[in-house]
Design a protein around this motif. Structure first.
Motif, PDB file in Angstrom:
ATOM      1  N   VAL A 136       0.841  -1.210   0.000  1.00  0.00           N
ATOM      2  CA  VAL A 136       0.000   0.000   0.000  1.00  0.00           C
ATOM      3  C   VAL A 136       0.866   1.245   0.000  1.00  0.00           C
ATOM      4  CG1 VAL A 136      -1.652   1.343   1.347  1.00  0.00           C
ATOM      5  CG2 VAL A 136      -1.961  -1.103   1.113  1.00  0.00           C
ATOM      6  N   LYS A 137       1.922   1.221   0.835  1.00  0.00           N
ATOM      7  CA  LYS A 137       2.825   2.377   0.891  1.00  0.00           C
ATOM      8  C   LYS A 137       3.560   2.568  -0.435  1.00  0.00           C
ATOM      9  CE  LYS A 137       2.277   4.059   4.953  1.00  0.00           C
ATOM     10  NZ  LYS A 137       1.667   5.373   5.087  1.00  0.00           N
ATOM     11  N   ALA A 138       3.919   1.457  -1.092  1.00  0.00           N
ATOM     12  CA  ALA A 138       4.627   1.557  -2.375  1.00  0.00           C
ATOM     13  C   ALA A 138       3.712   2.185  -3.433  1.00  0.00           C
ATOM     14  CB  ALA A 138       5.083   0.172  -2.825  1.00  0.00           C
ATOM     15  N   ILE A 139       2.434   1.757  -3.454  1.00  0.00           N
ATOM     16  CA  ILE A 139       1.481   2.317  -4.415  1.00  0.00           C
ATOM     17  C   ILE A 139       1.288   3.807  -4.166  1.00  0.00           C
ATOM     18  CG2 ILE A 139      -0.920   2.267  -5.169  1.00  0.00           C
ATOM     19  CD1 ILE A 139      -0.950  -0.696  -4.672  1.00  0.00           C
ATOM     20  N   GLU A 140       1.210   4.159  -2.880  1.00  0.00           N
ATOM     21  CA  GLU A 140       1.082   5.568  -2.505  1.00  0.00           C
ATOM     22  C   GLU A 140       2.260   6.359  -3.043  1.00  0.00           C
ATOM     23  OE1 GLU A 140       1.583   7.411   1.673  1.00  0.00           O
ATOM     24  OE2 GLU A 140      -0.279   6.249   1.705  1.00  0.00           O
ATOM     25  N   GLY A 141       3.479   5.814  -2.866  1.00  0.00           N
ATOM     26  CA  GLY A 141       4.676   6.493  -3.366  1.00  0.00           C
ATOM     27  C   GLY A 141       4.641   6.643  -4.871  1.00  0.00           C
ATOM     28  N   ALA A 142       4.210   5.590  -5.574  1.00  0.00           N
ATOM     29  CA  ALA A 142       4.159   5.658  -7.037  1.00  0.00           C
ATOM     30  C   ALA A 142       3.143   6.703  -7.485  1.00  0.00           C
ATOM     31  CB  ALA A 142       3.797   4.293  -7.611  1.00  0.00           C
ATOM     32  N   ARG A 143       1.990   6.763  -6.823  1.00  0.00           N
ATOM     33  CA  ARG A 143       0.969   7.738  -7.207  1.00  0.00           C
ATOM     34  C   ARG A 143       1.435   9.152  -6.989  1.00  0.00           C
ATOM     35  NH1 ARG A 143      -4.109   4.525  -4.712  1.00  0.00           N
ATOM     36  NH2 ARG A 143      -4.702   3.397  -6.586  1.00  0.00           N
ATOM     37  N   GLU A 144       2.287   9.367  -5.968  1.00  0.00           N
ATOM     38  CA  GLU A 144       2.771  10.718  -5.700  1.00  0.00           C
ATOM     39  C   GLU A 144       4.002  11.051  -6.512  1.00  0.00           C
ATOM     40  OE1 GLU A 144       3.221  10.755  -1.516  1.00  0.00           O
ATOM     41  OE2 GLU A 144       1.067  10.735  -1.144  1.00  0.00           O
ATOM     42  N   GLY A 145       4.388  10.151  -7.406  1.00  0.00           N
ATOM     43  CA  GLY A 145       5.529  10.430  -8.275  1.00  0.00           C
ATOM     44  C   GLY A 145       6.852  10.350  -7.563  1.00  0.00           C
ATOM     45  N   ALA A 146       6.950   9.438  -6.572  1.00  0.00           N
ATOM     46  CA  ALA A 146       8.199   9.277  -5.825  1.00  0.00           C
ATOM     47  C   ALA A 146       8.695   7.843  -6.005  1.00  0.00           C
ATOM     48  CB  ALA A 146       7.970   9.587  -4.346  1.00  0.00           C
ATOM     49  N   PRO A 147       9.363   7.534  -7.126  1.00  0.00           N
ATOM     50  CA  PRO A 147       9.753   6.150  -7.387  1.00  0.00           C
ATOM     51  C   PRO A 147      10.725   5.579  -6.362  1.00  0.00           C
ATOM     52  CG  PRO A 147      10.746   7.634  -8.986  1.00  0.00           C
ATOM     53  CD  PRO A 147       9.761   8.428  -8.213  1.00  0.00           C
ATOM     54  N   ARG A 148      11.533   6.446  -5.750  1.00  0.00           N
ATOM     55  CA  ARG A 148      12.500   5.929  -4.772  1.00  0.00           C
ATOM     56  C   ARG A 148      11.773   5.340  -3.572  1.00  0.00           C
ATOM     57  NH1 ARG A 148      16.570   8.192  -0.715  1.00  0.00           N
ATOM     58  NH2 ARG A 148      14.801   9.459  -0.129  1.00  0.00           N
ATOM     59  N   ARG A 149      10.764   6.080  -3.070  1.00  0.00           N
ATOM     60  CA  ARG A 149       9.993   5.585  -1.921  1.00  0.00           C
ATOM     61  C   ARG A 149       9.222   4.316  -2.313  1.00  0.00           C
ATOM     62  NH1 ARG A 149       5.128   7.659   0.866  1.00  0.00           N
ATOM     63  NH2 ARG A 149       4.881   9.193  -0.773  1.00  0.00           N
ATOM     64  N   ALA A 150       8.646   4.342  -3.528  1.00  0.00           N
ATOM     65  CA  ALA A 150       7.902   3.165  -4.001  1.00  0.00           C
ATOM     66  C   ALA A 150       8.830   1.955  -4.073  1.00  0.00           C
ATOM     67  CB  ALA A 150       7.284   3.451  -5.366  1.00  0.00           C
ATOM     68  N   ARG A 151      10.052   2.153  -4.588  1.00  0.00           N
ATOM     69  CA  ARG A 151      11.005   1.050  -4.693  1.00  0.00           C
ATOM     70  C   ARG A 151      11.345   0.492  -3.338  1.00  0.00           C
ATOM     71  NH1 ARG A 151      13.980   3.909  -8.428  1.00  0.00           N
ATOM     72  NH2 ARG A 151      15.460   4.529  -6.817  1.00  0.00           N
ATOM     73  N   GLN A 152      11.595   1.389  -2.364  1.00  0.00           N
ATOM     74  CA  GLN A 152      11.970   0.930  -1.019  1.00  0.00           C
ATOM     75  C   GLN A 152      10.897   0.040  -0.427  1.00  0.00           C
ATOM     76  OE1 GLN A 152      12.633   4.521   1.173  1.00  0.00           O
ATOM     77  NE2 GLN A 152      14.853   4.349   1.042  1.00  0.00           N
ATOM     78  N   HIS A 153       9.648   0.533  -0.449  1.00  0.00           N
ATOM     79  CA  HIS A 153       8.558  -0.232   0.157  1.00  0.00           C
ATOM     80  C   HIS A 153       8.304  -1.522  -0.596  1.00  0.00           C
ATOM     81  CE1 HIS A 153       7.434   2.554   3.289  1.00  0.00           C
ATOM     82  NE2 HIS A 153       7.449   3.548   2.435  1.00  0.00           N
ATOM     83  N   LEU A 154       8.482  -1.468  -1.918  1.00  0.00           N
ATOM     84  CA  LEU A 154       8.304  -2.674  -2.731  1.00  0.00           C
ATOM     85  C   LEU A 154       9.351  -3.716  -2.353  1.00  0.00           C
ATOM     86  CD1 LEU A 154       6.163  -3.163  -4.780  1.00  0.00           C
ATOM     87  CD2 LEU A 154       7.677  -2.335  -6.559  1.00  0.00           C
ATOM     88  N   GLN A 155      10.580  -3.266  -2.109  1.00  0.00           N
ATOM     89  CA  GLN A 155      11.640  -4.203  -1.706  1.00  0.00           C
ATOM     90  C   GLN A 155      11.284  -4.879  -0.389  1.00  0.00           C
ATOM     91  OE1 GLN A 155      14.960  -1.561  -1.751  1.00  0.00           O
ATOM     92  NE2 GLN A 155      15.463  -1.969  -3.886  1.00  0.00           N
ATOM     93  N   TYR A 156      10.782  -4.108   0.578  1.00  0.00           N
ATOM     94  CA  TYR A 156      10.389  -4.695   1.858  1.00  0.00           C
ATOM     95  C   TYR A 156       9.248  -5.686   1.674  1.00  0.00           C
ATOM     96  CZ  TYR A 156      13.133  -0.934   4.007  1.00  0.00           C
ATOM     97  OH  TYR A 156      14.125  -0.076   4.371  1.00  0.00           O
ATOM     98  N   ALA A 157       8.286  -5.331   0.792  1.00  0.00           N
ATOM     99  CA  ALA A 157       7.153  -6.229   0.545  1.00  0.00           C
ATOM    100  C   ALA A 157       7.644  -7.543  -0.043  1.00  0.00           C
ATOM    101  CB  ALA A 157       6.151  -5.569  -0.403  1.00  0.00           C
ATOM    102  N   ILE A 158       8.569  -7.474  -1.004  1.00  0.00           N
ATOM    103  CA  ILE A 158       9.096  -8.688  -1.623  1.00  0.00           C
ATOM    104  C   ILE A 158       9.881  -9.501  -0.597  1.00  0.00           C
ATOM    105  CG2 ILE A 158      10.740  -9.541  -3.331  1.00  0.00           C
ATOM    106  CD1 ILE A 158       9.839  -7.270  -5.141  1.00  0.00           C
ATOM    107  N   PHE A 159      10.617  -8.833   0.275  1.00  0.00           N
ATOM    108  CA  PHE A 159      11.348  -9.532   1.327  1.00  0.00           C
ATOM    109  C   PHE A 159      10.371 -10.306   2.216  1.00  0.00           C
ATOM    110  CE2 PHE A 159      14.686 -10.484   4.166  1.00  0.00           C
ATOM    111  CZ  PHE A 159      14.198 -10.336   5.449  1.00  0.00           C
ATOM    112  N   CYS A 160       9.276  -9.659   2.612  1.00  0.00           N
ATOM    113  CA  CYS A 160       8.259 -10.342   3.425  1.00  0.00           C
ATOM    114  C   CYS A 160       7.674 -11.527   2.663  1.00  0.00           C
ATOM    115  CB  CYS A 160       7.134  -9.382   3.807  1.00  0.00           C
ATOM    116  SG  CYS A 160       7.598  -8.177   5.031  1.00  0.00           S
ATOM    117  N   GLY A 161       7.423 -11.349   1.366  1.00  0.00           N
ATOM    118  CA  GLY A 161       6.888 -12.441   0.562  1.00  0.00           C
ATOM    119  C   GLY A 161       7.846 -13.626   0.523  1.00  0.00           C
ATOM    120  N   LEU A 162       9.133 -13.359   0.410  1.00  0.00           N
ATOM    121  CA  LEU A 162      10.121 -14.438   0.405  1.00  0.00           C
ATOM    122  C   LEU A 162      10.172 -15.122   1.767  1.00  0.00           C
ATOM    123  CD1 LEU A 162      12.963 -12.746  -1.663  1.00  0.00           C
ATOM    124  CD2 LEU A 162      11.498 -14.639  -2.371  1.00  0.00           C
TER     125      LEU A 162
END
Lengths: 140, 211
Positions: B90-116
């Motif tokens: 959710v936080k990654a999507i929020e970052g992407a919508r606000e045009g902040a790819p760095r924040r989106a990438r960070q949260h996406l990395q954490y999400a993928i880590f949790c998935g693994l």
């Protein structure tokens, strides 16, 4: 030198810029960071997704503690666990998936959660229900 | 609207079709066929759950014995991990919508880590069962246990691949015009994975015959 094109705004902007206080280093760095991270990065207090997440975590812990350790009566624990899981699923598709009432899949998701919950409750209590029905049919 | 048409409108008219909190149009987020896929998926899982409960009738004692052999704390940890990964998405999507790819990438990395982490715990749980002698053929309960959690695991892998693809799409400092559509679609699918597990957990681990 006089500008080639006149507009009504440049002079006001120039005056405003000259009267603004220069930003300090810390404030400047902060604003650069905000521009990089977007407006949502620095928000005071808990955002809605965070509150929803906290509720979901709490509900998980409650339902597993009440059943897992056998603290509560098993029947009550199972009922509570099923209801809590239904509410958790609803929180996920309403707040995380952003499914609002005007959207078509919302109805299907609500229906699915209701059906699975009813399935779990009826399926779990089936021996009791069928014994009761058998008794009622024999009596009539 | 297809992803391409949506991007046309975004680029040409500067319209915000990202289905953020201020959504005026009543279309759910994600690409066009996604919700049909999700609804059919829910139907499939309902049939698995129904078959499980049907098989359970008359075999409550056996099912209870098998249920006791499972490691419930592994499943609780998996539930908490998936819920946390959904928050990161959710936080990654929020970052992407606000045009902040760095924040989106960070949260996406954490999400993928949790998935693994979820995947590792799930394989560990399966290994525990198999080493205790309870494989997929050990009885009706175990057959359904491995089948349902296996089907869910497959969905989790697909979701993780989609999230990794979004990570790749967000690698530049300048977001592509499809990036928001991709990440909302992948995010919705990951939330479905989470939602399915939330219902699988009580079905398999918590149901107990009435006393």
């Amino acid at each position: 030198m006089k500008p080639l094109l006149r507009d009504n705004f440049s002079a006001d902007l120039a005056v405003e810029a000259s009267t603004m206080k220069p930003l300090g280093d810390v404030e400047l760095a902060r604003r650069r960071q905000d521009n990089r991270d977007g407006p949502g990065a620095r928000r005071a207090g808990l955002s809605k997704p965070t509150i929803v997440w906290l509720v979901l975590m709490a509900a998980t812990v409650i339902s597993c503690l009440s059943v897992g350790e056998g603290r509560a009566h098993p029947n009550l624990a199972v009922g509570v666990a099923v209801v809590l899981s239904a509410l958790k699923a609803r929180l996920i598709f309403i707040h995380f998936m952003e499914l609002e009432w005007g959207m078509q899949p919302r109805l299907w998701f609500e229906l699915w959660v209701a059906l699975v919950s009813v399935l779990m409750i009826v399926g779990n209590w089936m021996p009791v229900i069928s014994a009761y029905l058998r008794q009622a049919l024999q009596a009539s | 609207m297809s992803i391409r048409a949506e991007s046309e409108v975004v680029v040409r008219l500067g319209a915000d079709l990202s289905n953020g909190p201020m959504t005026k149009n009543k279309t759910p987020p994600g690409f066009n066929g996604l919700w049909l896929l999700l609804t059919l998926d829910l139907g499939a899982f309902f049939l698995y759950f129904f078959a499980f409960m049907l098989e359970r009738q008359g075999n409550e004692a056996l099912f209870e014995q098998a249920r006791q052999s499972l490691n419930i704390w592994n499943a609780v940890a998996n539930t908490l991990i998936l819920l946390t990964s959904s928050w990161f998405v959710v936080k990654a999507i929020e970052g992407a919508r606000e045009g902040a790819p760095r924040r989106a990438r960070q949260h996406l990395q954490y999400a993928i880590f949790c998935g693994l982490a979820f995947a590792v715990l799930k394989v560990w749980a399966w290994a525990e069962e198999i080493m205790a002698g309870n494989s997929i053929t050990a009885g009706a309960f175990y057959g359904y246990y491995f089948a349902i959690t296996g089907m869910h695991f497959f969905h989790a892998l697909v979701g993780l691949s989609a999230l990794a693809l979004c990570l790749h799409k967000l690698r530049d400092e300048v977001m592509g015009h499809n990036a928001v559509a991709w990440i909302t679609s992948a995010g919705v699918f990951w939330h479905l994975v989470d939602m399915l597990w939330v219902m699988i957990f009580p079905l398999i681990y918590l149901l107990r015959a009435p006393q």
